[in-house]
Structure formats: structure tokens, C-alpha cells
Enzyme design. Sequence first.
Site, PDB file in Angstrom:
ATOM      1  NE  ARG A 107      -2.753  -5.835  -4.475  1.00 51.76           N
ATOM      2  CZ  ARG A 107      -2.006  -4.773  -4.168  1.00 51.76           C
ATOM      3  NH1 ARG A 107      -0.968  -4.458  -4.902  1.00 51.76           N
ATOM      4  NH2 ARG A 107      -2.295  -4.036  -3.114  1.00 51.76           N
ATOM      5  CD  GLN A 137      -3.234   1.585   2.044  1.00 50.27           C
ATOM      6  OE1 GLN A 137      -2.473   0.738   1.593  1.00 50.27           O
ATOM      7  NE2 GLN A 137      -2.881   2.409   3.024  1.00 50.27           N
ATOM      8  CG  ASP A 220      -4.571   5.663  -5.337  1.00 53.16           C
ATOM      9  OD1 ASP A 220      -3.331   5.462  -5.388  1.00 53.16           O
ATOM     10  OD2 ASP A 220      -5.408   4.748  -5.511  1.00 53.16           O
ATOM     11  CB  CYS A 260      -3.059   3.819  -0.639  1.00 48.37           C
ATOM     12  SG  CYS A 260      -3.129   3.754  -2.434  1.00 48.37           S
ATOM     13  NE  ARG A 288      -2.743  -2.706   3.660  1.00 48.91           N
ATOM     14  CZ  ARG A 288      -2.499  -2.967   2.372  1.00 48.91           C
ATOM     15  NH1 ARG A 288      -2.031  -2.027   1.571  1.00 48.91           N
ATOM     16  NH2 ARG A 288      -2.763  -4.162   1.857  1.00 48.91           N
TER      17      ARG A 288
HETATM   18  N1  NVA Z   1      -5.520   2.554  -6.966  1.00 48.46           N
HETATM   19  C1  NVA Z   1      -4.235   1.900  -6.977  1.00 48.46           C
HETATM   20  C2  NVA Z   1      -3.871   1.461  -5.591  1.00 48.46           C
HETATM   21  C3  NVA Z   1      -2.528   0.798  -5.487  1.00 48.46           C
HETATM   22  C4  NVA Z   1      -2.221   0.307  -4.111  1.00 48.46           C
HETATM   23  C5  NVA Z   1      -4.284   0.711  -7.922  1.00 48.46           C
HETATM   24  O1  NVA Z   1      -5.283   0.009  -7.933  1.00 48.46           O
HETATM   25  O2  NVA Z   1      -3.319   0.489  -8.648  1.00 48.46           O
HETATM   26  N1   CP Z   2      -0.907   0.425  -0.947  1.00 49.39           N
HETATM   27  C1   CP Z   2      -0.697  -0.807  -1.446  1.00 49.39           C
HETATM   28  O1   CP Z   2      -1.580  -1.645  -1.465  1.00 49.39           O
HETATM   29  O2   CP Z   2       0.573  -1.015  -1.886  1.00 49.39           O
HETATM   30  P1   CP Z   2       1.108  -2.254  -2.751  1.00 49.39           P
HETATM   31  O3   CP Z   2       0.497  -2.133  -4.105  1.00 49.39           O
HETATM   32  O4   CP Z   2       2.604  -2.069  -2.760  1.00 49.39           O
HETATM   33  O5   CP Z   2       0.711  -3.529  -2.073  1.00 49.39           O
END
Ligand code: NVA
Ligand code: CP
Length: 311
Positions: A107, A137, A220, A260, A288
Site C-alpha cells: 500500500r 476493494q 468514497d 469502501c 475483502r
Molecule cells: N480513496 C480512499 C480509500 C480508502 C480505503 C483513500 O485512498 O484514502
Molecule cells: N477499504 C479499505 O481499504 O480500508 P482500509 O484503509 O482500512 O484498509
Amino acid sequence: MSTPKIRHYLQFSDLTLEEYQYVIERAHDIKRKFKNYEIYHPMIDRTLVMVFDKNSTRTRLSFEAGMHQLGGAAIYLNTRDSQLGRGEPVEDAGQVMSRMCDIIMVRTFGQDIIERFAANSRVPVINGLTNEHHPCQVFADIFTYIEHRGSISGKTVAWIGDANNMLYSWLQAAEVFGFHVNVSTPHGYEMDMSLVSTDRFTLFANPSDACEGADLVNTDVWTSMGYEEENAARLKAFDGWIVDGDKMKRAKPDALFMHCLPAHRGEEVSAEVIDGPQSVVWDEAENRLHIQKALIEFLLLGRIKTDNQPD
Ligand code: NVA
Ligand code: CP
């Protein structure tokens, strides 16, 4: 003997429709096993390394619990206390980590970072969210839609809010699965067309109009991770883009609502919608786990015999 080609999962378009259908079938089976407390350990002695440059609850938990449930181990690393935070090149990290483990989840911020990591990895790399994509997701969300309503092919998905990683993965999914996305983003926060490679979408200036006749309404956060300094400006610009009861009324009567998570009640979604009967957000979160277990199985073991096939 030739070495099998490593398969990475860096964006939604990395699997074909036929592969998605196979992994979804496996996810149904793996979910059933989990619900029945049936032991399924195809990953004995296998290790997943998870590298986090950003916060997470669902992604960490689902990958870590999932690998454990498959009989393997998961190791959590973050930028703060690994050498990545002190400037070790991502290429070197990819080389080293992939010599000690079997599969890697990353990530991070820019998609280019995970692409560089994967280019230096001997093992599959999975995108656990970048600024541009969040394929795991959307994979879980499609699985959730299918569980509730059957095939998503030919359906209309409304996207209300920010043009972010989730939207770009939904647009790739529209191309793979053959559905349409009604997109409404505020002025100044439109899609980056360099990230869009489908024409299966329509743009709407008015978010309520984008919901008209939709089978699924999706939103979102207005401020994604990494964009926090824009938060005040975004709160102003996104005024009117809340998914509330009035917007849900414009969708089909049996439309689902998805988010999400994490969510901000009163900003991008009203409490009555996210906590209401059309919302499937907890199923999305749970799925997930199941979809990623099936994905890990596919990336490491390829196609295995399914329970439905005769011996
Ligand atoms: N669009 C959001 C999704 C979080 C799971 C972000 O990137 O923070
Ligand atoms: N939806 C999602 O990816 O959640 P987190 O940021 O908690 O991993």
C-alpha cells in the site's frame, strides 16, 4: 525447464474476465469453508509480506487474517520503522523481500512506486491501494454485488464524489465486466483522463441525475489519504455531493449502496443511507477477506481442482 511467469495484481485490468470468474468461484468456496470452520491450508510454509506506506484497518486485517487462515504467515512492515523510511530504494526492497517470502502486498502513494517494486520482485505483488488504484476493494465489491443481485454485466453503477483510486478501479472493472458508470464529480475535481481507458461511463454535472435508474450507488471519502492538506477546500467544493435518501430515491428501488470505508457520516454519505437497508458496506468489508484469499491462491498456485469438479 522454463520458469512460470509471475503474475502481479497491480490494477484491476491485470486479470481477464474469465480469470475473475474463476477466482470468484474459488472465493465462494473459500468463504463457505470459512463459515463452516473447515480447515483449508494450501499455504503451509508460505509467507506474505505486507508493506504499508499509509494507514489501514481492513486491508491489513483481511490480508493478515486471510494468510493465517490459509495456513501461512503474514509479516507487517511499514515505512516508519523499515529501511524504506530511511531512503532504501524501492527496487532494492523488492529484490530483498522477494527472496525471503512468497507473495507481497504493497500500500503506497504513486502507482509508479508499486510498479517499480514489482519489476524487481521474484514473487507476485498485490496492490493494497495506491493513489491511482484500489483493485482488491473493487474486486470484493463486485463479488458482493454478485452475491446480492447476480451478474453485474449490463448494470448501471453511479459514482458520486471524488475522482479517486476507487473510481479508476471501478472504471477498469466496467470494461472487464461490461457495465456502465454514471460519474458525478464536483467542478475542479474531475477525472484524470490519462487514467481512463474505457468509454463505459457518462459524466453528470448534477449528482442526483447520476443516480437516476442506477443499480448500485457508490461513494468514497472526499479527501483520500495523501491529500489531507486539501481537506478544507474539498469540504466546500463537494457540498451537495452527499449520498442521501433523496439521491437513493432516484436510483432503482432495489439499488444497493456501497462505500469502501472508512466513511464520514454527514459528509459523503448520510447516516440514513449507510446504516439503512440498501447499504451492503459490512459485506464489502468482510468480502475483502474471502476474495483476497482466493486471489492469493490463484497467484501462487494457479488453477486448482474445484470442489465441483469430479475426481
Ligand atoms: N480513496 C480512499 C480509500 C480508502 C480505503 C483513500 O485512498 O484514502
Ligand atoms: N477499504 C479499505 O481499504 O480500508 P482500509 O484503509 O482500512 O484498509
